[in-house]
Motif scaffolding. Structure first.
Motif, short mmCIF file in Angstrom:
data_model
loop_
_atom_site.label_atom_id
_atom_site.label_comp_id
_atom_site.label_asym_id
_atom_site.label_seq_id
_atom_site.Cartn_x
_atom_site.Cartn_y
_atom_site.Cartn_z
N PRO A 25 0.82 -1.21 0.00
CA PRO A 25 0.00 0.00 0.00
C PRO A 25 0.86 1.26 0.00
CG PRO A 25 -0.86 -1.60 1.56
CD PRO A 25 0.46 -2.13 1.09
N GLN A 26 0.46 2.23 -0.81
CA GLN A 26 1.26 3.43 -0.97
C GLN A 26 1.44 4.19 0.34
OE1 GLN A 26 2.83 3.95 -3.68
NE2 GLN A 26 3.77 5.90 -3.17
N ASP A 27 0.42 4.18 1.19
CA ASP A 27 0.53 4.91 2.46
C ASP A 27 1.38 4.18 3.49
OD1 ASP A 27 -1.24 2.85 2.82
OD2 ASP A 27 -2.78 4.04 3.81
N GLU A 28 1.80 2.94 3.17
CA GLU A 28 2.68 2.17 4.06
C GLU A 28 4.08 2.02 3.49
OE1 GLU A 28 0.96 -1.60 4.87
OE2 GLU A 28 -1.01 -0.80 5.43
N LYS A 29 4.22 2.23 2.19
CA LYS A 29 5.43 1.88 1.46
C LYS A 29 6.69 2.51 2.07
CE LYS A 29 7.30 2.05 -3.26
NZ LYS A 29 7.56 0.62 -3.40
N LEU A 86 7.06 3.84 5.17
CA LEU A 86 7.17 3.80 6.62
C LEU A 86 8.39 2.97 7.03
CD1 LEU A 86 3.42 3.27 7.63
CD2 LEU A 86 4.72 5.42 7.58
N ARG A 87 9.06 3.41 8.07
CA ARG A 87 10.27 2.73 8.52
C ARG A 87 10.00 1.27 8.89
NH1 ARG A 87 14.91 5.10 9.60
NH2 ARG A 87 16.53 3.97 10.76
N GLU A 88 8.85 1.07 9.54
CA GLU A 88 8.52 -0.28 9.99
C GLU A 88 8.14 -1.21 8.84
OE1 GLU A 88 4.93 2.42 11.01
OE2 GLU A 88 7.14 2.53 10.99
N SER A 89 7.95 -0.66 7.62
CA SER A 89 7.61 -1.48 6.46
C SER A 89 8.83 -1.98 5.70
CB SER A 89 6.71 -0.68 5.51
OG SER A 89 5.48 -0.35 6.11
N ILE A 90 10.01 -1.46 6.01
CA ILE A 90 11.20 -1.79 5.23
C ILE A 90 11.51 -3.28 5.27
CG2 ILE A 90 13.69 -1.46 5.04
CD1 ILE A 90 13.27 1.40 6.07
N SER A 91 11.64 -3.82 6.45
CA SER A 91 12.00 -5.24 6.58
C SER A 91 10.92 -6.16 6.02
CB SER A 91 12.29 -5.58 8.04
OG SER A 91 12.66 -6.93 8.18
N THR A 102 11.53 1.55 -7.06
CA THR A 102 11.63 1.73 -5.60
C THR A 102 10.94 0.58 -4.85
OG1 THR A 102 9.68 3.20 -5.56
CG2 THR A 102 11.85 4.25 -5.68
N ALA A 103 11.14 -0.64 -5.36
CA ALA A 103 10.64 -1.81 -4.63
C ALA A 103 11.25 -1.82 -3.23
CB ALA A 103 11.00 -3.08 -5.38
N VAL A 104 12.52 -1.44 -3.18
CA VAL A 104 13.24 -1.34 -1.91
C VAL A 104 13.28 0.13 -1.51
CG1 VAL A 104 15.40 -1.80 -0.70
CG2 VAL A 104 14.63 -3.33 -2.53
N THR A 105 12.75 0.45 -0.34
CA THR A 105 12.60 1.85 0.07
C THR A 105 13.72 2.32 0.99
OG1 THR A 105 11.07 1.10 1.78
CG2 THR A 105 10.12 1.89 -0.29
N ILE A 106 14.86 1.65 0.91
CA ILE A 106 16.08 2.18 1.51
C ILE A 106 17.07 2.43 0.38
CG2 ILE A 106 15.77 1.15 3.79
CD1 ILE A 106 17.55 -1.14 2.94
N LEU A 107 18.14 3.11 0.71
CA LEU A 107 19.11 3.47 -0.31
C LEU A 107 19.98 2.28 -0.68
CD1 LEU A 107 20.12 6.88 1.28
CD2 LEU A 107 18.55 6.52 -0.63
N LEU A 108 20.57 2.35 -1.87
CA LEU A 108 21.36 1.24 -2.37
C LEU A 108 22.48 0.87 -1.42
CD1 LEU A 108 22.11 -0.81 -4.54
CD2 LEU A 108 23.33 1.02 -5.75
#
Length: 505
Positions: A220-224, A226-231, A255-261
């Motif tokens: 979901p875009q509103d969760e994508k 969020l820090r707690e959604s990364i793992s 941006t499937a992965v929402t942390i930096l490379l």
């Protein structure tokens, strides 16, 4: 006819225009819409009236055709409805000035001399201009409606721009045939069966296959972000990928992965070892940050990276205004939440970047294929896609169309990807977060797709292709030459008529 009735007809015709495009593909509606537009230009009596009629048509065309922008502004950008609606209207009104300006110029230069030919020429010119001016907006082109009509055969030859030219020439020729009551004016209609004949030609040839998989995470875009959604997000993509280690290529969305490379690198090291053991290449969208100690330290790119049995990184070249960068950033950031979206300050990637490399292991032999990647909006640019595709064996595109919900936007976006596959004679694999994830063949036909807003993985076998279509080889040169000759001929005829009128007096 009352000027306001004329404006209303142009507005309604423009509003109907997107019905010819995805997801409806009611292309006869597009012909009727273009006929009303062309008739309005043929009967314009001044540059001002030509401008006004084209502007009202454009206002209708863009108001309905880009209405999906409202979803990103209101649902995800935090802009209240009472402001988002007029902002979409203002954007539509701005875009409408492009065709209006070009058709006002046509009248100023040529009046109604050779209008049956110059109207198609200037329709092409206004689409071409809109594709690059101020980073470009190559959307809602008339030719994009004809993925499955007879005119589809012209796409590998003169691209969607050329199909647009043929469409407008079709309606102006019919108008002239009715006016003059002479069937000879209908000769341009032969371009339609000619297109059917061109569909039988193979401009590129097969050179191998890759077993592919495209993962649709449906986060979901509103969760994508969020820090707690990364793992959980990384785990979900890994688990879906682990079910398809038999694939040569596994594609994750933008941006499937929402942390930096650099933050994701430990995962790449671990997953990459497993991927190498199964001869699998994973390609994912991910933000890239320049490290400390370099001139661009701390700056970002919207990127895709390949790892496992392949390699390469690509930085997006064509950025979306207000989505990936903010024009006049120092003045307008902070005015609205929409101008402060996450990851809305990317740098533009350089041209001539190396293509991604994907390995294929068979019978003890390793074959290396080159993959041309496009991030989201980039697949809409015919020139960019054809240029990168020249050395590519296959196209991939990643996107996150969750910004636009289940609106017209994602469907139009998918159709643009299909047109690019048709123009380049290349297969295309597309991965998105919520849809449309799909596999397209070199004829632009949708072979398989995943249901919208469902988590899943699309699998298939993609054919690698080599060779160049005429459009890849020549680009818009034939249309430039034709347009230049038509304008020069019209100018000469207009001058001759003016001279004859002056002598007669």
């Amino acid at each position: 006819m009352n000027p306001w009735i004329v404006r209303a007809l142009q507005l309604l015709a423009g509003a109907a225009f997107p019905m010819a495009l995805a997801p409806f593909f009611w292309w006869p509606v597009g012909l009727l819409s273009l006929a009303i537009f062309s008739l309005g230009q043929m009967t314009a009596s001044s540059g001002r009236s030509a401008f006004g009629r084209a502007w009202w048509f454009g206002l209708g065309q863009f108001s309905t055709g880009i209405s999906w922008i409202y979803v990103s502004m209101h649902d995800h950008g935090g802009t209240p409805a009472w402001l988002a609606v007029p902002m979409v209207g203002v954007f539509a009104a701005f875009l409408a000035t492009f065709p209006a300006g070009w058709f006002a110029l046509r009248y100023r230069l040529l009046a109604q001399t050779l209008s049956w030919l110059t109207i198609p020429v200037f329709w092409f010119l206004q689409e071409w201009f809109r594709s690059w001016f101020m980073t470009g907006f190559p959307w809602l082109f008339a030719g994009d409606a004809h993925l499955s009509s007879w005119l589809a055969g012209w796409a590998p030859v003169i691209g969607s721009y050329g199909i647009s030219f043929i469409l407008v020439l079709t309606v102006t020729s019919v108008i002239m045939a009715v006016r003059a009551r002479q069937p000879v004016w209908l000769l341009p209609l032969l371009l339609w069966p000619a297109g059917l004949g061109l569909q039988q030609l193979e401009w590129t040839s097969a050179k191998g296959e890759l077993k592919v998989a495209a993962v649709q995470g449906n986060i979901p875009q509103d969760e994508k972000w969020l820090r707690e959604s990364i793992s959980p997000t990384i785990t979900a993509y890994y688990q879906q990928t682990a079910q398809h280690w038999d694939a040569d290529l596994v594609l994750w969305p933008e941006t499937a992965v929402t942390i930096l490379l650099d933050q994701f690198q430990p995962y790449i090291d671990d997953i990459g070892i497993e991927a190498q053991q199964t001869n699998t290449t994973i390609v994912t969208g991910i933000p890239y940050r320049y490290p400390r100690g370099v001139p661009l330290a701390g700056e970002f790119h919207n990127s895709v990276v390949a790892f496992g049995n392949g390699e390469g990184i690509y930085h997006k070249q064509r950025l979306v205004p207000f989505g990936e960068y903010v024009p006049l950033e120092h003045w307008i950031r902070g005015l609205l939440p929409f101008f402060n979206l996450d990851m809305s300050s990317f740098l533009k990637g350089q041209p001539d970047q190396p293509l991604l490399k994907v390995g294929h292991h068979s019978d003890g032999q390793e074959q290396l294929y080159l993959i041309a990647p496009y991030i989201c909006y980039e697949i809409a640019y015919p020139d960019l896609v054809s240029e990168m595709a020249r050395q590519a064996d296959m196209l991939v595109t990643v996107s996150n169309d969750a910004w636009f919900g289940d609106s017209l936007g994602p469907k139009q976006h998918m159709a643009l990807a299909q047109m690019r596959a048709l123009e380049t004679g290349r297969w295309l694999l597309r991965a998105t977060n919520t849809g449309i994830t799909a596999l397209v063949d070199h004829k632009g036909q949708l072979l398989a797709r995943l249901p919208y807003e469902q988590r899943g993985t699309l699998t298939g076998v993609a054919q690698m292709r080599e060779g160049q279509t005429p459009y890849m080889r020549w680009g818009l040169l034939p249309l430039y030459i034709l347009s230049g000759l038509a304008i020069v001929l019209a100018l000469l005829l207009k001058r001759r008529r003016l001279t004859a009128t002056w002598v007669g007096h």
